[in-house]
Design a protein around this motif. Structure first.
Motif, PDB file in Angstrom:
ATOM      1  N   ILE A  33       0.959   6.547 -12.605  1.00  0.00           N
ATOM      2  CA  ILE A  33       0.178   5.311 -12.561  1.00  0.00           C
ATOM      3  C   ILE A  33       0.501   4.428 -13.758  1.00  0.00           C
ATOM      4  CG2 ILE A  33      -2.189   4.408 -12.831  1.00  0.00           C
ATOM      5  CD1 ILE A  33      -3.174   6.650 -11.065  1.00  0.00           C
ATOM      6  N   GLY A  80      -0.288   2.700  -8.624  1.00  0.00           N
ATOM      7  CA  GLY A  80       0.163   4.080  -8.600  1.00  0.00           C
ATOM      8  C   GLY A  80       1.278   4.378  -7.621  1.00  0.00           C
ATOM      9  N   ASN A  81       2.162   5.268  -8.047  1.00  0.00           N
ATOM     10  CA  ASN A  81       3.116   5.941  -7.167  1.00  0.00           C
ATOM     11  C   ASN A  81       2.469   7.238  -6.700  1.00  0.00           C
ATOM     12  OD1 ASN A  81       5.830   6.568  -6.015  1.00  0.00           O
ATOM     13  ND2 ASN A  81       5.816   8.178  -7.568  1.00  0.00           N
ATOM     14  N   GLY A 123      -1.133   9.795  -7.610  1.00  0.00           N
ATOM     15  CA  GLY A 123      -2.529   9.393  -7.699  1.00  0.00           C
ATOM     16  C   GLY A 123      -3.310   9.687  -8.957  1.00  0.00           C
ATOM     17  N   CYS A 169      -5.686   6.581  -8.088  1.00  0.00           N
ATOM     18  CA  CYS A 169      -5.246   6.065  -6.783  1.00  0.00           C
ATOM     19  C   CYS A 169      -5.321   7.228  -5.796  1.00  0.00           C
ATOM     20  CB  CYS A 169      -3.827   5.505  -6.868  1.00  0.00           C
ATOM     21  SG  CYS A 169      -3.645   4.105  -7.998  1.00  0.00           S
ATOM     22  N   ALA A 189      -2.808   7.721  -2.788  1.00  0.00           N
ATOM     23  CA  ALA A 189      -1.376   7.533  -3.019  1.00  0.00           C
ATOM     24  C   ALA A 189      -0.558   8.641  -2.353  1.00  0.00           C
ATOM     25  CB  ALA A 189      -1.095   7.503  -4.517  1.00  0.00           C
ATOM     26  N   LEU A 246       3.399   1.271  -3.164  1.00  0.00           N
ATOM     27  CA  LEU A 246       2.533   1.436  -4.317  1.00  0.00           C
ATOM     28  C   LEU A 246       1.082   1.281  -3.883  1.00  0.00           C
ATOM     29  CD1 LEU A 246       4.437  -0.793  -6.923  1.00  0.00           C
ATOM     30  CD2 LEU A 246       4.658   1.672  -6.566  1.00  0.00           C
ATOM     31  N   ASP A 247       0.199   2.039  -4.500  1.00  0.00           N
ATOM     32  CA  ASP A 247      -1.234   1.903  -4.252  1.00  0.00           C
ATOM     33  C   ASP A 247      -1.876   1.162  -5.416  1.00  0.00           C
ATOM     34  OD1 ASP A 247      -2.639   4.301  -2.103  1.00  0.00           O
ATOM     35  OD2 ASP A 247      -0.512   3.876  -2.250  1.00  0.00           O
ATOM     36  N   ARG A 282      -2.243  -1.920  -0.876  1.00  0.00           N
ATOM     37  CA  ARG A 282      -0.912  -1.312  -0.908  1.00  0.00           C
ATOM     38  C   ARG A 282       0.125  -2.421  -0.929  1.00  0.00           C
ATOM     39  NH1 ARG A 282      -2.828   3.238   2.590  1.00  0.00           N
ATOM     40  NH2 ARG A 282      -2.657   5.110   1.295  1.00  0.00           N
TER      41      ARG A 282
END
Length: 316
Positions: free
Chosen positions: A157, A217-218, A220, A229, A232, A239-240, A274
């Motif tokens: 993140i 985030g990639n 979470g 996230c 995620a 990305l989230d 997203r």
């Protein structure tokens, strides 16, 4: 007749000081388990004393790895320590076919949680021995970054709001409380925190707002087990974004414990988005990534698919 070893080489780069010396204490047991479980592998152990040395050792291990050959394990980079060591490892191996094995020994171990690697030493070792590889996405961060860098890969993140300030304070704490130091830093920041002004571009669409935090985030997790996230997915190419809109300090304090379970997203002040690319800019913002300093905004964050091979029980 000369004997030539032609098996795979696993290079284990260790930060012995991680987890207040936990990595140093675990190292003999970890190496013994790896040697016993991978008798055909040449295990090289490199203990590092500085961030710069660890970075160079990770890069060298990837550069020296030989191309995959049928019928034998691949030359691999193993990293042991906290999330900072994982960050160095993923940056060294990103975009290559060199697998990375994660051996968590820090206080947070958030990247391991996010990619499905057990946070127990025994479980993490077993994932490497079993040899199942999971190919995952990473987040590309570009901008005027620390140490003069222009680009860095992020596994978990990027924090720029209240979360980033807490992370920054945590890293500079003059004492150790293990995982509790993040909670102490959160309380210390809370008494004077005000909503921050953000200027975003989300997949080309400008958006200006104030917020307590906007986490991108990639994977979470961040902050030693907080689900910044919660939805995620490291294989969805996206990305989230978790937006905590302006709330009172009392409400923010109430939300913090539920970040460990992810239930905070049910609060009406929380918004989930997203995107493939996000430009983060604003006033008074400083970016942290995987618990490490990233740099001043603006930063451009982009999801990049299929960038890293990780030893994981999840597999593919």
């Amino acid at each position: 007749m000369s004997l030539h070893y032609n098996g795979a080489t696993f290079t284990l780069v260790v930060n012995p000081a991680a987890g207040r010396g936990r990595a140093r204490r675990l190292l003999p047991k970890i190496t013994s388990a790896l040697v016993a479980g991978l008798p055909e592998v040449n295990l090289r152990v490199v203990q590092t004393s500085t961030w710069a040395e660890a970075r160079l050792r990770c890069i060298a291990a990837v550069e020296q790895a030989r191309p995959p050959q049928p019928g034998r394990p691949r030359d691999s980079l193993l990293v042991m320590g906290g999330d900072g060591m994982m960050h160095l490892g993923l940056n060294a191996a990103a975009g290559t076919q060199v697998p990375i094995g994660l051996l968590p020994a820090g206080s947070g171990n958030d990247f391991c949680r996010g990619v499905g690697v057990p946070t127990s030493p025994a479980g993490a070792v077993r994932a490497i021995i079993d040899g199942k590889l999971r190919r995952i996405d990473l987040m590309s961060a570009t901008g005027n970054l620390v140490d003069g860098a222009e680009q860095r890969w992020v596994g978990s993140i990027v924090s720029t709001g209240f979360d980033g300030r807490v992370n920054y304070r945590t890293n500079r704490a003059s004492f150790t409380l293990g995982g509790l130091v993040y909670g102490w830093a959160a309380l210390a920041e809370l008494h004077r925190f005000e909503p921050l002004s953000y200027r975003l571009v989300i997949d080309g669409v400008p958006r200006e707002q104030t917020a307590m935090l906007i986490a991108v985030g990639n994977a979470g997790w961040f902050g030693g087990g907080m689900q910044g996230c919660p939805k995620a997915d490291v294989t969805d190419g996206l990305l989230d974004l978790t937006v905590v809109n302006p709330v009172s300090r009392t409400t923010l304090l109430r939300l913090l414990p539920s970040m460990y379970t992810g239930k905070f997203i049910k609060d009406p002040a929380v918004e989930l988005l997203r995107a493939r690319e996000v430009v983060v800019d604003g006033d008074g913002l400083y970016a942290m990534a995987d618990g490490e300093e990233l740099g001043d905004v603006p930063v451009t964050l982009r999801a990049v698919s299929d960038m890293l091979s990780v030893y994981s029980p999840v597999g593919q």
